[in-house]
Design a protein around this motif. Structure first.
Motif: not given
Length: 72
Positions: A8-12, A32-44, A68-72
């Motif tokens: 959280r709060g880190k940049t990947g 009933t769940a709406e579809k959300k896109t899942l991403y694989r995010v890499r952090f150092s 849950w992602l924020e664009e930087v």
């Protein structure tokens, strides 16, 4: 947000899109769940642990939903 606390709060970097899955926040309540896109995010390790990282150039991949992602 339900991403792991340590990212959280880190940049990947988005490594890849995994695909759409039911929103786990709705599924947890049996809704009933709406579809959300899942991403694989890499952090150092440097980004995650700073000066205490044993191997700062190593990486960790975390699967995070788009909302849950924020664009930087």
């Amino acid at each position: 947000m339900r991403a792991p606390f340590y990212v959280r709060g880190k940049t990947g970097e988005v490594e890849r899109e995994i695909g759409p899955f039911g929103n786990p926040e709705q599924l947890a309540y049996g809704l009933t769940a709406e579809k959300k896109t899942l991403y694989r995010v890499r952090f150092s390790m440097q980004e995650l642990w700073g000066e205490t990282a044993e191997n700062p150039t190593d990486t960790v991949d975390v699967e995070v939903y788009a909302h849950w992602l924020e664009e930087v």
